[in-house]
Design a protein around this motif. Structure first.
Motif, PDB file in Angstrom:
ATOM      1  N   LEU A  84       0.829  -1.150  -0.084  1.00  0.00           N
ATOM      2  CA  LEU A  84       0.025  -0.107   0.073  1.00  0.00           C
ATOM      3  C   LEU A  84       0.923   1.280   0.119  1.00  0.00           C
ATOM      4  O   LEU A  84       1.968   1.376   0.769  1.00  0.00           O
ATOM      5  CB  LEU A  84      -1.075  -0.092   1.240  1.00  0.00           C
ATOM      6  CG  LEU A  84      -1.950  -1.074   1.468  1.00  0.00           C
ATOM      7  CD1 LEU A  84      -2.682  -0.516   2.830  1.00  0.00           C
ATOM      8  CD2 LEU A  84      -3.098  -0.885   0.206  1.00  0.00           C
ATOM      9  N   PRO A 138       1.106   5.272   0.887  1.00  0.00           N
ATOM     10  CA  PRO A 138       0.460   6.225   1.949  1.00  0.00           C
ATOM     11  C   PRO A 138       0.214   7.706   1.407  1.00  0.00           C
ATOM     12  O   PRO A 138       0.637   8.481   1.937  1.00  0.00           O
ATOM     13  CB  PRO A 138       1.456   6.110   3.034  1.00  0.00           C
ATOM     14  CG  PRO A 138       2.932   6.086   2.492  1.00  0.00           C
ATOM     15  CD  PRO A 138       2.667   5.061   1.252  1.00  0.00           C
ATOM     16  N   TRP A 173       4.205   5.116   5.775  1.00  0.00           N
ATOM     17  CA  TRP A 173       3.226   4.986   6.707  1.00  0.00           C
ATOM     18  C   TRP A 173       3.251   5.125   8.110  1.00  0.00           C
ATOM     19  O   TRP A 173       2.551   5.823   8.697  1.00  0.00           O
ATOM     20  CB  TRP A 173       2.586   3.290   6.596  1.00  0.00           C
ATOM     21  CG  TRP A 173       1.848   3.154   5.292  1.00  0.00           C
ATOM     22  CD1 TRP A 173       2.231   2.492   4.295  1.00  0.00           C
ATOM     23  CD2 TRP A 173       0.475   3.341   5.178  1.00  0.00           C
ATOM     24  NE1 TRP A 173       1.307   2.201   3.443  1.00  0.00           N
ATOM     25  CE2 TRP A 173       0.058   3.025   3.911  1.00  0.00           C
ATOM     26  CE3 TRP A 173      -0.388   3.992   5.815  1.00  0.00           C
ATOM     27  CZ2 TRP A 173      -1.255   3.234   3.368  1.00  0.00           C
ATOM     28  CZ3 TRP A 173      -1.805   4.420   5.681  1.00  0.00           C
ATOM     29  CH2 TRP A 173      -2.273   3.841   4.348  1.00  0.00           C
ATOM     30  N   ASP A 176       0.749   7.562   9.998  1.00  0.00           N
ATOM     31  CA  ASP A 176       0.204   7.237  11.368  1.00  0.00           C
ATOM     32  C   ASP A 176       0.701   8.399  12.237  1.00  0.00           C
ATOM     33  O   ASP A 176      -0.461   8.861  13.044  1.00  0.00           O
ATOM     34  CB  ASP A 176       0.699   5.898  11.604  1.00  0.00           C
ATOM     35  CG  ASP A 176      -0.129   4.969  10.898  1.00  0.00           C
ATOM     36  OD1 ASP A 176      -0.960   5.226  10.276  1.00  0.00           O
ATOM     37  OD2 ASP A 176       0.456   3.636  10.970  1.00  0.00           O
ATOM     38  N   TRP A 204      -6.782   5.793   6.837  1.00  0.00           N
ATOM     39  CA  TRP A 204      -7.386   4.450   6.070  1.00  0.00           C
ATOM     40  C   TRP A 204      -6.495   3.701   5.478  1.00  0.00           C
ATOM     41  O   TRP A 204      -5.414   4.203   4.715  1.00  0.00           O
ATOM     42  CB  TRP A 204      -8.362   5.238   5.105  1.00  0.00           C
ATOM     43  CG  TRP A 204      -8.900   4.265   4.149  1.00  0.00           C
ATOM     44  CD1 TRP A 204      -8.763   3.886   2.788  1.00  0.00           C
ATOM     45  CD2 TRP A 204     -10.294   3.577   4.624  1.00  0.00           C
ATOM     46  NE1 TRP A 204      -9.756   2.957   2.538  1.00  0.00           N
ATOM     47  CE2 TRP A 204     -10.489   2.600   3.458  1.00  0.00           C
ATOM     48  CE3 TRP A 204     -10.973   3.439   5.772  1.00  0.00           C
ATOM     49  CZ2 TRP A 204     -11.731   1.809   3.481  1.00  0.00           C
ATOM     50  CZ3 TRP A 204     -12.030   2.646   5.941  1.00  0.00           C
ATOM     51  CH2 TRP A 204     -12.342   1.573   4.692  1.00  0.00           C
ATOM     52  N   ARG A 205      -6.453   2.550   5.305  1.00  0.00           N
ATOM     53  CA  ARG A 205      -5.901   1.444   4.541  1.00  0.00           C
ATOM     54  C   ARG A 205      -6.957   0.902   3.681  1.00  0.00           C
ATOM     55  O   ARG A 205      -8.010   0.199   3.791  1.00  0.00           O
ATOM     56  CB  ARG A 205      -5.392   0.185   5.449  1.00  0.00           C
ATOM     57  CG  ARG A 205      -4.020   0.414   6.019  1.00  0.00           C
ATOM     58  CD  ARG A 205      -3.801   1.543   6.596  1.00  0.00           C
ATOM     59  NE  ARG A 205      -2.693   1.274   7.591  1.00  0.00           N
ATOM     60  CZ  ARG A 205      -1.897   2.150   8.443  1.00  0.00           C
ATOM     61  NH1 ARG A 205      -2.803   3.401   8.684  1.00  0.00           N
ATOM     62  NH2 ARG A 205      -0.671   2.001   9.057  1.00  0.00           N
ATOM     63  N   ASN A 209      -6.156   6.070   0.379  1.00  0.00           N
ATOM     64  CA  ASN A 209      -4.932   5.650   1.228  1.00  0.00           C
ATOM     65  C   ASN A 209      -4.317   6.604   2.247  1.00  0.00           C
ATOM     66  O   ASN A 209      -4.258   7.567   1.611  1.00  0.00           O
ATOM     67  CB  ASN A 209      -3.977   4.905   0.614  1.00  0.00           C
ATOM     68  CG  ASN A 209      -4.086   3.576   0.278  1.00  0.00           C
ATOM     69  OD1 ASN A 209      -5.123   2.958   0.792  1.00  0.00           O
ATOM     70  ND2 ASN A 209      -3.402   2.778  -0.584  1.00  0.00           N
ATOM     71  N   GLN A 242     -11.706  -1.485  10.139  1.00  0.00           N
ATOM     72  CA  GLN A 242     -10.168  -1.534  10.333  1.00  0.00           C
ATOM     73  C   GLN A 242     -10.143  -2.229  11.667  1.00  0.00           C
ATOM     74  O   GLN A 242     -10.558  -1.553  12.650  1.00  0.00           O
ATOM     75  CB  GLN A 242      -9.856  -0.240  10.060  1.00  0.00           C
ATOM     76  CG  GLN A 242      -8.322  -0.181   9.384  1.00  0.00           C
ATOM     77  CD  GLN A 242      -7.649   1.028   8.978  1.00  0.00           C
ATOM     78  OE1 GLN A 242      -8.531   1.237   7.731  1.00  0.00           O
ATOM     79  NE2 GLN A 242      -7.288   2.024   9.551  1.00  0.00           N
ATOM     80  N   THR A 299      -4.167   2.850  13.406  1.00  0.00           N
ATOM     81  CA  THR A 299      -2.984   3.006  12.749  1.00  0.00           C
ATOM     82  C   THR A 299      -1.959   1.912  13.156  1.00  0.00           C
ATOM     83  O   THR A 299      -2.493   0.801  13.672  1.00  0.00           O
ATOM     84  CB  THR A 299      -2.135   4.187  13.572  1.00  0.00           C
ATOM     85  OG1 THR A 299      -1.875   4.127  14.934  1.00  0.00           O
ATOM     86  CG2 THR A 299      -2.780   5.338  13.159  1.00  0.00           C
ATOM     87  N   ASN A 345      -3.855  -2.645   9.019  1.00  0.00           N
ATOM     88  CA  ASN A 345      -3.842  -3.328   7.444  1.00  0.00           C
ATOM     89  C   ASN A 345      -4.972  -4.459   7.565  1.00  0.00           C
ATOM     90  O   ASN A 345      -5.084  -5.097   6.371  1.00  0.00           O
ATOM     91  CB  ASN A 345      -2.440  -3.809   7.057  1.00  0.00           C
ATOM     92  CG  ASN A 345      -1.550  -2.866   7.090  1.00  0.00           C
ATOM     93  OD1 ASN A 345      -1.783  -1.911   6.405  1.00  0.00           O
ATOM     94  ND2 ASN A 345      -0.276  -2.886   7.439  1.00  0.00           N
TER      95      ASN A 345
END
Length: 227
Positions: free
Chosen positions: A3, A5, A11, A15, A124-125, A134, A202, A206, A211
């Motif tokens: 993913l 960011p 990420w 976060d 958000w993931r 994302n 989710q 974070t 994920n």
């Protein structure tokens, strides 16, 4: 593929900015109240009708020459350098407009959280490496591909209005019922969405657990900060 960011360097950075954003929410609420009081704005009571009052005031203040007396930048918004702005030849937009955008988004989010406490603030993931949302700071409503992007919704069109004044004056006007219309649609449609789509949340706002999605509500993360 991993993913990505959004505009953040990693990420971990996304976060960390999310945690800082969440910690600032109580201050943002107070800043909005103080700014409205100082500029003769209406008192907000958390009702749907208050969204129209807020919408009207945001347009009036956002397009005015008044300063907000603050100096910060939304952590969820990419900030172009002067060189980038020069290359794109964009019309300068005052920083206060971006701050106003966040203050409006916090109030809008609080109303949604009050209406449905199962919503959760998360970084958000998405379900794809380049998912358009994302690393956005959104409310997870239990739908894997449909986060409630309250901060983006809170933009009533002031930035576009300023940017289009010289090029397209016929389009240079904000939406005067934007906030109320979006909130009403969400209230009226959310039960249908919840009943017709598989639910998952989710697992964490974070970190590594963010994920993963789980088929049951994870409980409060402590990130809602409702007054």
């Amino acid at each position: 593929m991993r993913l990505r960011p959004d505009f953040h360097a990693s990420w971990a950075e996304a976060d960390a900015k999310f945690e800082e954003f969440v910690a600032s929410i109580p201050d943002r609420r107070e800043q909005l109240r103080a700014l409205m009081a100082a500029t003769g704005g209406p008192e907000l009571d958390g009702t749907p009708a208050s969204l129209q009052l807020l919408n009207d005031w945001v347009i009036e203040f956002g397009l005015s020459d008044q300063d907000d007396g603050m100096d910060w930048w939304p952590l969820w918004r990419y900030r172009m350098s002067p060189e980038e702005r020069a290359k794109k030849r964009t019309i300068p937009v005052p920083d206060k407009v971006y701050r106003l955008w966040e203050l409006t988004g916090i109030y809008f989010a609080d109303m949604c959280l009050t209406h449905d406490p199962t919503l959760q603030w998360v970084c958000w993931r998405g379900d794809h490496p380049i998912h358009i949302k994302n690393a956005r700071f959104v409310l997870d409503q239990g739908l894997a591909s449909d986060p409630w992007d309250v901060l983006q919704i809170a933009n009533v069109g002031i930035i576009a209005t300023i940017s289009q004044r010289e090029l397209r004056p016929d389009l240079a006007h904000p939406d005067r019922t934007w906030l109320y219309d979006w909130y009403s649609r969400w209230v009226n449609q959310r039960h249908h969405l919840y009943e017709t789509k598989p639910r998952s949340w989710q697992a964490a706002p974070t970190g590594r657990n963010a994920n993963k999605r789980i088929p049951h509500h994870p409980g409060a993360f402590g990130h809602n900060h409702l007054p």
